[in-house]
Design a protein around this motif. Structure first.
Motif, PDB file in Angstrom:
ATOM      1  N   TRP A  80       0.779  -1.129   0.057  1.00  0.00           N
ATOM      2  CA  TRP A  80      -0.004  -0.018   0.063  1.00  0.00           C
ATOM      3  C   TRP A  80       0.765   1.190   0.037  1.00  0.00           C
ATOM      4  N   GLY A  81       1.967   1.110   0.884  1.00  0.00           N
ATOM      5  CA  GLY A  81       2.698   2.315   0.790  1.00  0.00           C
ATOM      6  C   GLY A  81       3.698   2.634  -0.822  1.00  0.00           C
ATOM      7  N   ASP A  82       3.929   1.573  -1.227  1.00  0.00           N
ATOM      8  CA  ASP A  82       4.512   1.645  -2.578  1.00  0.00           C
ATOM      9  C   ASP A  82       3.575   2.208  -3.612  1.00  0.00           C
ATOM     10  N   ALA A  83       2.193   1.667  -3.635  1.00  0.00           N
ATOM     11  CA  ALA A  83       1.345   2.296  -4.126  1.00  0.00           C
ATOM     12  C   ALA A  83       0.824   3.871  -4.242  1.00  0.00           C
ATOM     13  N   ALA A  84       0.946   4.179  -2.984  1.00  0.00           N
ATOM     14  CA  ALA A  84       0.642   5.565  -2.676  1.00  0.00           C
ATOM     15  C   ALA A  84       1.834   6.531  -3.038  1.00  0.00           C
ATOM     16  N   THR A  85       2.932   6.034  -2.989  1.00  0.00           N
ATOM     17  CA  THR A  85       4.200   6.539  -3.334  1.00  0.00           C
ATOM     18  C   THR A  85       4.170   6.547  -4.962  1.00  0.00           C
ATOM     19  N   THR A  86       4.038   5.505  -5.423  1.00  0.00           N
ATOM     20  CA  THR A  86       3.988   5.569  -7.061  1.00  0.00           C
ATOM     21  C   THR A  86       2.790   6.233  -7.715  1.00  0.00           C
ATOM     22  N   GLY A  87       1.672   6.499  -6.844  1.00  0.00           N
ATOM     23  CA  GLY A  87       0.640   7.231  -7.371  1.00  0.00           C
ATOM     24  C   GLY A  87       0.668   8.603  -7.594  1.00  0.00           C
ATOM     25  N   ARG A  88       1.782   9.242  -6.973  1.00  0.00           N
ATOM     26  CA  ARG A  88       1.886  10.525  -6.799  1.00  0.00           C
ATOM     27  C   ARG A  88       2.103  11.075  -8.346  1.00  0.00           C
ATOM     28  N   SER A  89       2.800  10.157  -9.420  1.00  0.00           N
ATOM     29  CA  SER A  89       2.795  10.505 -10.590  1.00  0.00           C
ATOM     30  C   SER A  89       1.554  10.487 -11.284  1.00  0.00           C
ATOM     31  N   ALA A  90       0.454   9.780 -10.902  1.00  0.00           N
ATOM     32  CA  ALA A  90      -0.832   9.375 -11.768  1.00  0.00           C
ATOM     33  C   ALA A  90      -1.625  10.543 -11.118  1.00  0.00           C
ATOM     34  N   ASP A  91      -1.390  11.253  -9.917  1.00  0.00           N
ATOM     35  CA  ASP A  91      -2.298  12.077  -9.436  1.00  0.00           C
ATOM     36  C   ASP A  91      -1.804  13.392 -10.357  1.00  0.00           C
ATOM     37  N   THR A  92      -2.662  14.077 -11.298  1.00  0.00           N
ATOM     38  CA  THR A  92      -2.038  14.999 -12.201  1.00  0.00           C
ATOM     39  C   THR A  92      -2.086  16.407 -11.161  1.00  0.00           C
ATOM     40  N   THR A  93      -2.694  16.298 -10.375  1.00  0.00           N
ATOM     41  CA  THR A  93      -3.032  17.829  -9.780  1.00  0.00           C
ATOM     42  C   THR A  93      -1.564  18.076  -8.921  1.00  0.00           C
ATOM     43  N   ALA A  94      -1.244  17.059  -8.042  1.00  0.00           N
ATOM     44  CA  ALA A  94      -0.086  17.173  -7.327  1.00  0.00           C
ATOM     45  C   ALA A  94       1.107  17.265  -8.283  1.00  0.00           C
ATOM     46  N   ALA A  95       1.105  16.586  -9.437  1.00  0.00           N
ATOM     47  CA  ALA A  95       2.178  16.528 -10.150  1.00  0.00           C
ATOM     48  C   ALA A  95       2.293  17.941 -10.937  1.00  0.00           C
ATOM     49  N   THR A  96       1.285  18.484 -11.324  1.00  0.00           N
ATOM     50  CA  THR A  96       1.452  19.984 -12.012  1.00  0.00           C
ATOM     51  C   THR A  96       1.977  20.838 -11.045  1.00  0.00           C
ATOM     52  N   LEU A  97       1.493  20.749  -9.920  1.00  0.00           N
ATOM     53  CA  LEU A  97       1.773  21.806  -8.615  1.00  0.00           C
ATOM     54  C   LEU A  97       3.266  21.801  -8.506  1.00  0.00           C
ATOM     55  N   LEU A  98       3.908  20.552  -8.444  1.00  0.00           N
ATOM     56  CA  LEU A  98       5.272  20.547  -8.094  1.00  0.00           C
ATOM     57  C   LEU A  98       6.011  20.698  -9.536  1.00  0.00           C
ATOM     58  N   ARG A  99       5.757  20.565 -10.640  1.00  0.00           N
ATOM     59  CA  ARG A  99       6.455  20.829 -11.739  1.00  0.00           C
ATOM     60  C   ARG A  99       6.242  22.377 -11.903  1.00  0.00           C
ATOM     61  N   GLU A 100       5.149  23.076 -11.756  1.00  0.00           N
ATOM     62  CA  GLU A 100       5.065  24.720 -11.970  1.00  0.00           C
ATOM     63  C   GLU A 100       5.807  25.389 -10.745  1.00  0.00           C
ATOM     64  N   HIS A 101       5.766  24.744  -9.637  1.00  0.00           N
ATOM     65  CA  HIS A 101       6.479  25.589  -8.403  1.00  0.00           C
ATOM     66  C   HIS A 101       7.636  24.705  -8.025  1.00  0.00           C
ATOM     67  N   PRO A 102       8.754  24.667  -8.746  1.00  0.00           N
ATOM     68  CA  PRO A 102      10.111  23.778  -8.151  1.00  0.00           C
ATOM     69  C   PRO A 102      10.446  24.636  -6.816  1.00  0.00           C
ATOM     70  N   SER A 103      10.289  25.831  -6.544  1.00  0.00           N
ATOM     71  CA  SER A 103      10.832  26.384  -5.473  1.00  0.00           C
ATOM     72  C   SER A 103      10.146  25.709  -4.216  1.00  0.00           C
ATOM     73  N   LEU A 104       9.361  24.968  -4.124  1.00  0.00           N
ATOM     74  CA  LEU A 104       8.521  24.659  -2.879  1.00  0.00           C
ATOM     75  C   LEU A 104       9.545  23.828  -2.039  1.00  0.00           C
ATOM     76  N   ALA A 105      10.601  23.319  -2.661  1.00  0.00           N
ATOM     77  CA  ALA A 105      11.383  22.532  -2.046  1.00  0.00           C
ATOM     78  C   ALA A 105      12.333  23.378  -0.865  1.00  0.00           C
ATOM     79  N   GLY A 106      12.743  24.479  -1.490  1.00  0.00           N
ATOM     80  CA  GLY A 106      13.467  25.715  -0.948  1.00  0.00           C
ATOM     81  C   GLY A 106      12.706  26.140   0.261  1.00  0.00           C
ATOM     82  N   LEU A 107      11.453  26.429  -0.264  1.00  0.00           N
ATOM     83  CA  LEU A 107      10.616  27.246   0.587  1.00  0.00           C
ATOM     84  C   LEU A 107      10.232  26.270   2.000  1.00  0.00           C
ATOM     85  N   THR A 108      10.451  25.063   1.665  1.00  0.00           N
ATOM     86  CA  THR A 108      10.025  23.921   2.839  1.00  0.00           C
ATOM     87  C   THR A 108      11.187  24.061   3.611  1.00  0.00           C
TER      88      THR A 108
END
Length: 357
Positions: free
Chosen positions: A70-98
């Motif tokens: 279940w943990g592997d599926a939840a981690t792999t599913g981040r690529s299938a979740d278009t909302t999260a993938a689009t947010l991370l792709r359009e805002h790469p500065s989130l890593a530094g802000l965190t």
């Protein structure tokens, strides 16, 4: 007072009432039913409950094949979740802000405590965060788990629990020790929502699994409740004001309640469908996306519930501060003689002709 206490000569022969023993209850802070004892009992139970749930999460999500799948599926599913993938792709500065927000959170905690001159409580909050991070490192390094290898055959480091979430939620819970009593709700509520966002980002970015974030929230809560129990045992708590929360504090608390209820409700409802994934695969992208959203909901719900539980345990509880002085009152104070400033008040008279068996 014991029934065989000897009264002084010429004293009143009437039996003592419960209200006459206020001085003994004030001295015996460890008496059954005292305020210190009640606070210590409920915080200690919360600490043990968090440790128990953490053990169940570790056994279910790390030691079992179903939990790891279940943990592997939840981690792999981040690529299938278009909302999260689009947010991370359009805002790469989130890593530094965190990372920057975690640093600023530590500075804020220390600054508030030092400005308010709560040096002991500031040190206790910082010590709780360091303890939680140390336990996180020990669990990541030494907790038994199956050996996970990457595609190149190298051993994957463990992320259970998440250090970022442990630090963020430790800061959020530590603010309850240093902020003013009236601002506790809004400070802890807003900081807990920030910690929820930190955990959601780590899962969406693939740095941690949802179980890592859940375990980090439970670990930070257990350490925080243990610290509160220690403070209550040392008599550093007293009853707080009975005034209602401020509008900002009520809004933050309601937001935490909504996140906790929605996250836990949706996560548990989706968990039944995502735990039945076949062992061999392949998986439908819709199933992976569902597993990812289930993990996000559960992680957010547990983190929000940890902050909400902390506020509930500290409801009408003031940390440190001087106790309320005792004052005589009534229509005959002048006749009986009111205590002067600095004069001790107790059950003993000036001639000290009183014994306690």
């Amino acid at each position: 007072m014991a029934s065989n206490d000897r009264f002084r000569a010429g004293g009143s022969p009437r039996p003592l009432k419960t209200s006459d023993t206020w001085w003994y209850a004030a001295v015996a802070g460890e008496a059954s039913g005292s305020f210190h004892t009640r606070v210590r009992t409920r915080t200690r139970r919360a600490c043990l409950g968090a440790v128990l749930v953490l053990t169940v999460v570790y056994a279910g999500l790390v030691l079992t094949a179903t939990g790891r799948r279940w943990g592997d599926a939840a981690t792999t599913g981040r690529s299938a979740d278009t909302t999260a993938a689009t947010l991370l792709r359009e805002h790469p500065s989130l890593a530094g802000l965190t990372t920057l927000s975690l640093v600023l959170g530590c500075v804020l905690l220390l600054a508030v405590g030092l400005i308010r001159k709560r040096y002991a409580l500031t040190g206790a909050a910082a010590g709780a965060i360091v303890t939680a991070l140390a336990l996180t490192g020990l669990l990541q390094r030494y907790a038994p788990r199956p050996r996970l290898l990457d595609t190149g055959g190298a051993l994957l480091p463990s992320g259970f629990p998440s250090a970022q979430t442990t630090l963020a939620l430790g800061i959020a819970l530590g603010l309850a020790l240093v902020v003013p009593y009236r601002l506790r709700g809004v400070a802890v509520g807003a900081a807990t929502l920030w910690a929820v966002a930190i955990g959601a980002y780590t899962v969406a970015a693939g740095r941690h699994r949802p179980g890592d974030v859940i375990a980090a929230a439970l670990l930070a809560l257990a350490v925080h409740c243990g610290l509160l129990a220690l403070l209550a045992r040392r008599g550093k708590v007293r009853p707080g004001a009975r005034r209602g929360p401020t509008p900002a504090g009520l809004s933050a608390t309601l937001a935490l309640l909504l996140v906790a209820a929605a996250g836990l409700g949706a996560g548990i409802w989706l968990l039944g469908a995502t735990l039945t994934l076949p062992a061999g695969g392949p998986y439908d992208p819709a199933e992976l996306q569902l597993a990812h959203r289930c993990g996000q909901a559960l992680a957010a719900g547990v983190a929000a519930a940890a902050g909400l539980l902390s506020l509930t345990l500290l409801r009408r509880v003031e940390l440190e501060g001087a106790p309320t002085p005792y004052r005589l009152g009534g229509p005959f104070v002048e006749d009986t003689g009111a205590p002067r400033e600095g004069e001790l008040v107790g059950p003993f008279t000036e001639d000290l002709d009183h014994e306690i068996s």
